[in-house]
Design an enzyme around this catalytic site. Structure first.
Site: not given
Ligand code: 3HC
Length: 403
Positions: A124, A145, A157, A195
């Site tokens: 990244s 990515h 990406e 990002n």
């Molecule tokens: N496998 C499949 N599905 C899963 C899973 C797994 N291991 N774990 C969770 N899920 C699914 C759940 O079933 C749920 O699905 P649904 O919405 O269809 O019901 C969904 O994912 C959300 O799970 P939870 O309900 O347990 O958790 P939350 O609702 O608290 O969500 C989160 C947690 C997924 C982290 C959410 O808050 C989120 O998407 N946050 C944003 C995270 C983000 O922005 N990530 C990108 C960051 S940037 C990056 O990574 C790039 C790097 O280079 C910086």
């Protein structure tokens, strides 16, 4: 996601930290036989535990059929040497963001893999082009990515360099589609699309907190209230503060904007080894499944400016989206797909439409006046939209023009 597909080929993942383990799981869920490589057996055991937890959770949420988790886990083998990857069709490198380390992994992969194999990096913060150029056949090197958590976020990406072949790109897109992922195409530029927008917003939130303008709870709650799936400080902990600082440094190096210098507090947390969830503490403290609000870091109190949130953090982010469109790095649709499928955020151009270009310009002008930071100058496109006879219609037309 194609969870029970059989018959895909053999893939490898080098580096099984948070992202590498997630990518190995995604590939195995798509039916691939996956070999995961780490240097130390303890790291392999940690990755295996992570995949066990994640697949069990996916089963409990109905994302995998009962018993499917075990099938997926059986598709993954764990090895300590890159030689085990001979014969793989695709290898994804996800080792820490250290240029020397990445180059040495790429040199080994270059020697071990057959000529038709695709060599992908999940970097990244490093130049995909530089990595490609260090191999004997840069045409087969591409960036993929993924977003954290990789099994959950539907976006990848795909970063092509000036040296990537069309055949490699087509093959990678086909593989990712088979894994149930949506892809957006990105040229090799610091931050890529997602990002490039997200990390400046996160750094601004850290700065806001560091200056005592709001408590963690106020800042995070304000942004959740605006439709974000989590607050920016909680997201920083999820992404990893070290990862964030690396991306910021690359963006600062390429764009030269002061606002991309990591907030001093971010740098201090990284120096202290408090990298977020993966080390148990960052902005928040994590104890198993509980997140506590203490002890954390508590900056000196200032007059709260929480009432200015979320606009003070979101408008500069929307302004950046318009700048990105203005320089033709991404279309509004690509930006919307990137943020909604990579981070589960609302679509930025929907947010802009809801706020209206006139209000957005007023906020951006205020941020620019307060910071005197050239990077916060209102985007030309924002000024044009706000000056149009019907700004909402002009925004609508801008989105339509790029479809
Ligand atoms: N496998 C499949 N599905 C899963 C899973 C797994 N291991 N774990 C969770 N899920 C699914 C759940 O079933 C749920 O699905 P649904 O919405 O269809 O019901 C969904 O994912 C959300 O799970 P939870 O309900 O347990 O958790 P939350 O609702 O608290 O969500 C989160 C947690 C997924 C982290 C959410 O808050 C989120 O998407 N946050 C944003 C995270 C983000 O922005 N990530 C990108 C960051 S940037 C990056 O990574 C790039 C790097 O280079 C910086």
């Amino acid at each position: 996601m194609a969870d029970s597909t059989e018959g895909a080929g053999r893939a490898g993942v080098v580096g099984l930290g948070t992202m590498g383990a997630g990518i190995a799981e995604v590939l195995a869920r798509g039916g691939w036989s996956v070999t995961g490589v780490e240097e130390q057996p303890e790291a392999l055991a940690r990755a295996e535990g992570r995949i066990q937890t994640s697949t069990a959770y996916a089963e409990s949420r109905g994302k995998l059929a009962e018993g499917e988790g075990a099938v997926v886990r059986q598709r993954i083998s764990y090895r300590t040497g890159i030689d085990a990857l001979a014969g793989c069709e695709l290898v994804v490198e996800a080792v820490p963001e250290l240029p020397e380390l990445k180059r040495s992994v790429f040199a080994r992969l270059d020697a071990v893999l057959g000529p038709d194999a695709v060599l992908a990096t999940n970097t990244s913060s490093l130049s995909v082009t530089a990595l490609a150029a260090s191999t004997s056949d840069p045409s087969r090197v591409v960036g993929v990515h993924f977003f954290n958590p990789a099994p959950v976020q539907p976006l990848v990406e795909v970063i092509s360099t000036v040296l990537t072949s069309t055949g490699t790109l087509e093959r990678v897109r086909e593989i990712l589609a088979g894994l149930g992922k949506t892809t957006i195409a990105c040229a090799d530029r610091a931050g890529f699309v997602v990002n490039g927008l997200l990390i400046g917003y996160l750094n601004a939130a850290a700065t806001w907190y560091e200056r005592g303008y709001g408590t963690r709870a106020e800042i995070d709650a304000a942004l959740v209230g605006a439709g974000m799936p989590m607050g920016p400080l909680a997201l920083l902990d999820l992404v990893g503060l070290d990862v964030t600082v690396n991306v910021l440094q690359r963006m600062y190096g390429q764009f030269g904007e002061r606002r991309f210098l990591p907030a001093p507090l971010l740098s201090s947390l990284v120096e202290a080894g408090l990298l977020g969830r993966k080390t148990g503490r960052g902005f928040y403290t994590y104890d198993g499944s509980t997140t506590t609000d203490a002890p954390g870091v508590v900056p000196p109190p200032a007059a709260s400016r929480a009432a200015e949130l979320p606009e003070a953090l979101l408008v500069p982010y929307l302004n950046d989206a318009l700048t990105m469109v203005g320089v033709r790095y991404a279309s509004p649709a690509t930006v919307d797909t990137g943020m909604s499928l990579g981070c589960r955020m609302p679509r930025p151009f929907d947010q802009l439409a809801a706020l209206g270009p006139v209000r957005a310009l007023a906020v951006q002008q205020q941020v620019f006046a307060e910071t005197a930071e050239p990077g916060y100058r209102p985007a030309r496109l924002l000024e044009q939209l706000a000056a149009a006879a019907d700004p909402d219609l002009a925004l609508h037309a801008l989105r339509a023009a790029h479809l």
